[in-house]
Scaffold this active site. Sequence first.
Site, PDB file in Angstrom:
ATOM      1  N   ASP A 205       0.876  -1.171   0.000  1.00 45.28           N
ATOM      2  CA  ASP A 205       0.000   0.000   0.000  1.00 45.28           C
ATOM      3  C   ASP A 205       0.917   1.226   0.000  1.00 45.28           C
ATOM      4  O   ASP A 205       1.325   1.726   1.048  1.00 45.28           O
ATOM      5  CB  ASP A 205      -0.894  -0.023   1.242  1.00 45.28           C
TER       6      ASP A 205
ATOM      7  N   ARG B 215      -0.136   4.468   1.975  1.00 47.00           N
ATOM      8  CA  ARG B 215       0.105   4.322   3.414  1.00 47.00           C
ATOM      9  C   ARG B 215       1.585   4.405   3.745  1.00 47.00           C
ATOM     10  O   ARG B 215       2.043   5.265   4.509  1.00 47.00           O
ATOM     11  CB  ARG B 215      -0.462   2.985   3.876  1.00 47.00           C
TER      12      ARG B 215
ATOM     13  N   GLY C 261       3.354  -1.546  17.485  1.00 46.11           N
ATOM     14  CA  GLY C 261       2.795  -2.432  16.475  1.00 46.11           C
ATOM     15  C   GLY C 261       3.633  -2.387  15.222  1.00 46.11           C
ATOM     16  O   GLY C 261       3.134  -2.100  14.131  1.00 46.11           O
TER      17      GLY C 261
ATOM     18  N   SER D 143       2.601  -9.945  17.664  1.00 46.48           N
ATOM     19  CA  SER D 143       2.478 -11.149  16.834  1.00 46.48           C
ATOM     20  C   SER D 143       3.860 -11.722  16.530  1.00 46.48           C
ATOM     21  O   SER D 143       4.893 -11.062  16.702  1.00 46.48           O
ATOM     22  CB  SER D 143       1.732 -10.840  15.531  1.00 46.48           C
TER      23      SER D 143
ATOM     24  N   GLU E  79       1.295  -2.969  26.429  1.00 53.05           N
ATOM     25  CA  GLU E  79       0.780  -2.799  27.787  1.00 53.05           C
ATOM     26  C   GLU E  79       1.598  -3.575  28.812  1.00 53.05           C
ATOM     27  O   GLU E  79       1.543  -3.283  30.007  1.00 53.05           O
ATOM     28  CB  GLU E  79      -0.683  -3.255  27.857  1.00 53.05           C
TER      29      GLU E  79
ATOM     30  N   GLU F  28       1.359   2.829  12.890  1.00 51.04           N
ATOM     31  CA  GLU F  28       0.313   2.731  11.872  1.00 51.04           C
ATOM     32  C   GLU F  28      -0.790   1.896  12.495  1.00 51.04           C
ATOM     33  O   GLU F  28      -0.787   0.673  12.409  1.00 51.04           O
ATOM     34  CB  GLU F  28       0.863   2.087  10.595  1.00 51.04           C
TER      35      GLU F  28
ATOM     36  N   GLU G 205     -10.605  -2.381  15.172  1.00 53.80           N
ATOM     37  CA  GLU G 205      -9.479  -3.118  15.765  1.00 53.80           C
ATOM     38  C   GLU G 205      -8.930  -2.428  17.017  1.00 53.80           C
ATOM     39  O   GLU G 205      -8.197  -3.038  17.788  1.00 53.80           O
ATOM     40  CB  GLU G 205      -8.343  -3.365  14.770  1.00 53.80           C
TER      41      GLU G 205
ATOM     42  N   HIS H  75      -5.422   0.072   1.174  1.00 52.03           N
ATOM     43  CA  HIS H  75      -6.014  -1.209   1.576  1.00 52.03           C
ATOM     44  C   HIS H  75      -7.208  -1.009   2.512  1.00 52.03           C
ATOM     45  O   HIS H  75      -7.982  -1.938   2.732  1.00 52.03           O
ATOM     46  CB  HIS H  75      -4.964  -2.104   2.239  1.00 52.03           C
TER      47      HIS H  75
END
Length: 518
Positions: A223, A226, A250, A274, A301, A316, A325, A466
Amino acid sequence: MAAPSDDWVESSDSSEGEEPATDSGTDGDQAPKVTCLFCDQTFGSSDETLLHCSTAHDFDLLHILKTNGLDFYDYIRIVNFIRNTGPSPRDLLFSPRESQPWVSDRFLTSTLEDDLLLTHDVDGALEEEEEDEAEEGIRHAGIRDEGLRARLAERRAERAEQELARAMEDMHKMREVMGAIVNGAAAPSRSAPRGSDEERQQEDEAYFGSYAHFSIHEEMLKDTVRTGAYRDFIYANPHLFRDKVVLDVGCGTGILSLFAARSGARRVFAVEQSDIAYQAMDIVRQNGLQDVVTVLHGRVEDISLPVKEVDLIVSEWMGYFLLFESMLDSVLVARDRWLSPRGAVYPDVCALRLAALCDKASHASRVAYWGDVYGFRMASMLAPLLAEPSVERVAPESLVSEPHDVKTIDCCRDKVESLEFTSNFSLKITQTGSCTGLVGYFDVYFSKDCTEKVMFSTAPGCPGTHWKQTVFLLEEPIAVSAGSTLEGTISCRKQRKDRRSLDISLTIGSVRARYFMQ
């Protein structure tokens, strides 16, 4: 928010751009070093390290996994347990599993910074070992069965397809779990109270599990609107990054962290829950930036940083309809924990907008269709289908009103509580006809203290992203005339049983509709 002035640079889908000059950096060809689990020796790959552990310390970890029926996550726990506690190979027993101290999920978090051993393809290595053993058996037995050899070759060829199938199954299971939670069919944990840490952890496992799949990150990197906007902002404003400490919330593959490092950041902490974090570690090393960028595997956290504060945060975090989300929650938590009083979050402003839509063909296919399905009425299908907004590319000529800002977010100041909102809107109609639904999209701004401001839009008619646009279809179209206004109210809340999904209510005159983004 007013339309951007000439001071703004709007990002396009061009992927061209010059990298900023930098006076520092590390040798991108420097070989990675992997430390042994039991001594100080280092090696150039995880394969060499595991072979050394087997031959020098009589600790064959892959064989242990195979003989005890353990999986990749057990492998991660065992490696981190050894790094953390320093046992000898003889101290490690693997039966029964339940009694082992390494079983704790706290050992899923990396103990050693940038531990390349954690990126080892365990599943592939075990499968290859089984196949090699089978071929060795064939050779020793003197068997010349070409059919058997062909079947072994087919197994290797099928491995990639199996991995893809597992990824698709994980995505399907995530959608089923989310749908069940929203519709009340099954809670994530019947014993867990609503909003408990256990329930949230189970929600996060499904959410972050979906982001471990490579295709999602490929889509986001490709993308160019972005990714190009972040690149343009970072490279065009090196004064914000030079000698600064940056937190990337993230981080995914770590692309924003790499941009920040190339723009002169002194330290970059890239946080990712992840398992794509392990690829991010490898990507950082491949580009010789391991002395600047540190990838931390865990929830923002829960993690700790080796610094008291950071100078700026990049992330992002945007989802469909901006807030789907709820990743912005984590960004604001990180801001309140670590951001310097003089620091900033980027992007610093996001504006969520609504406009009236006239798309008769889409309305007919999604609404009128259920009145006659092969000669049968299926009206009961209509309500649940209308309740789910569609994410699609909307033709700009189908808009019949000017847009209205329903929510502007200041990422440097707003609180998590303010992300749930109710807003009145007034849409100035530009064409006489009918309104078949509303379309939502958002604009993103990099502006605070910037010498060159950057923005991009996900509006219909702008270069595609996207995120596309989000369409809220009405069951009955509303007649509109040019010059009039369409008044209404929108309420946006997190869903009760799934904080990452949205419960959206629309009121337009006497028309009321409720939508669920999940």
